[in-house]
Design a protein around this motif. Structure first.
Motif, mmCIF file in Angstrom:
data_model
loop_
_atom_site.group_PDB
_atom_site.id
_atom_site.type_symbol
_atom_site.label_atom_id
_atom_site.label_comp_id
_atom_site.label_asym_id
_atom_site.label_seq_id
_atom_site.Cartn_x
_atom_site.Cartn_y
_atom_site.Cartn_z
ATOM 1 N N ARG A 22 0.622 -1.185 0.067
ATOM 2 C CA ARG A 22 -0.170 -0.006 -0.024
ATOM 3 C C ARG A 22 0.711 1.383 0.030
ATOM 4 O O ARG A 22 0.850 2.106 -0.971
ATOM 5 C CB ARG A 22 -1.041 0.078 1.104
ATOM 6 N N CYS A 23 1.641 1.479 0.974
ATOM 7 C CA CYS A 23 2.509 2.828 1.104
ATOM 8 C C CYS A 23 4.116 2.522 0.608
ATOM 9 O O CYS A 23 4.693 3.595 0.678
ATOM 10 C CB CYS A 23 2.306 3.136 2.743
ATOM 11 N N GLY A 24 4.328 1.463 0.478
ATOM 12 C CA GLY A 24 5.938 1.109 0.051
ATOM 13 C C GLY A 24 6.704 1.282 1.042
ATOM 14 O O GLY A 24 8.124 1.041 0.886
ATOM 15 N N SER A 71 -0.430 6.312 -3.995
ATOM 16 C CA SER A 71 -0.724 7.667 -3.551
ATOM 17 C C SER A 71 -1.064 8.424 -4.804
ATOM 18 O O SER A 71 -1.602 9.439 -4.863
ATOM 19 C CB SER A 71 0.281 8.449 -2.920
ATOM 20 N N ASP A 72 -0.845 7.865 -6.000
ATOM 21 C CA ASP A 72 -1.041 8.503 -7.303
ATOM 22 C C ASP A 72 -2.505 8.260 -7.860
ATOM 23 O O ASP A 72 -2.934 7.104 -8.134
ATOM 24 C CB ASP A 72 -0.316 8.062 -8.453
ATOM 25 N N GLU A 73 -3.711 9.219 -7.597
ATOM 26 C CA GLU A 73 -5.027 9.106 -7.855
ATOM 27 C C GLU A 73 -5.257 8.754 -9.044
ATOM 28 O O GLU A 73 -6.102 8.094 -9.573
ATOM 29 C CB GLU A 73 -5.587 10.407 -7.116
ATOM 30 N N ALA A 74 -4.228 9.507 -10.129
ATOM 31 C CA ALA A 74 -4.662 9.164 -11.591
ATOM 32 C C ALA A 74 -4.385 7.710 -11.886
ATOM 33 O O ALA A 74 -5.013 7.185 -12.814
ATOM 34 C CB ALA A 74 -3.754 9.929 -12.579
ATOM 35 N N ALA A 75 -3.541 7.222 -11.077
ATOM 36 C CA ALA A 75 -3.305 5.638 -11.590
ATOM 37 C C ALA A 75 -4.588 4.862 -11.148
ATOM 38 O O ALA A 75 -4.929 3.978 -11.811
ATOM 39 C CB ALA A 75 -2.169 5.145 -10.620
#
Length: 191
Positions: A22-24, A71-75
């Motif tokens: 999730r967060c890396g 965290s990239d909403e576009a993805a």
């Protein structure tokens, strides 16, 4: 007196740790949850373990890309659009449901789940025929007519016994049931 465990060399620590999906953030292999974001690993499903759904490899790949750049909403939006284009909104929905189960405070996962609901609702509404009314439900019609009859009978008995306290109460209850039932008839059945 016990001694602290010896420190492992850094290259061995790297082998025994892995990034959170999730967060890396880095966590020890075998840990129950991520120390950075709180994700509970046992609640996460692995790609392809959704029973009863055949998932195209392209969607699995797209989900992997989402998890790599969480965290990239576009993805996320691109992933949802790919699932909708493949008529597999269920796959996307289940992925976000699992994220929310693992971390109920994940605002981005909640936002994406809501986006899926909005898009599927819009698609469904766009496919509905315009100008066609659905017929009145037969069970509701019967219930309304029973209410009219029951209200009339109770009201009638109440009027016959109007001089008693029970008669007044019966008249009020019967009249109320009758009035509500007639209102439902004109509002929902007879248009």
């Amino acid at each position: 007196m016990s001694q602290p465990p010896p420190k492992r060399p850094s290259h061995l620590r790297e082998l025994a740790s892995q990034p959170c999906p999730r967060c890396g953030g880095i966590y020890e292999k075998g840990a129950a949850e991520c120390g950075t974001c709180g994700l509970i690993f046992a609640k996460m499903k692995k790609p392809g373990d959704t029973p009863g759904i055949s998932t195209p490899a392209a969607l699995e790949t797209a989900w992997g890309e989402v998890m790599m750049s969480f965290s990239d909403e576009a993805a996320h939006l691109a992933f949802i659009e790919k699932c909708l284009a493949a008529n597999n909104a269920l796959f996307a929905s289940q992925k976000y449901r699992k994220l929310i189960e693992a971390n109920p405070n994940d605002e981005l996962a909640i936002k994406m789940r809501d986006k899926i609901i909005q898009r599927v609702s819009a698609i469904y509404m766009a496919r509905m025929p315009i100008g066609e009314e659905e017929p009145a439900n037969g069970a509701i019609s019967k219930l309304v007519f029973v209410g009219i009859g029951l209200g009339a009978v109770l009201g009638g008995f109440g009027l016959m016994l109007l001089s008693t306290a029970n008669g007044k109460l019966l008249a009020i209850i019967g009249g109320t049931i009758f009035g509500i039932s007639v209102s439902f008839y004109f509002a929902f059945i007879r248009k």
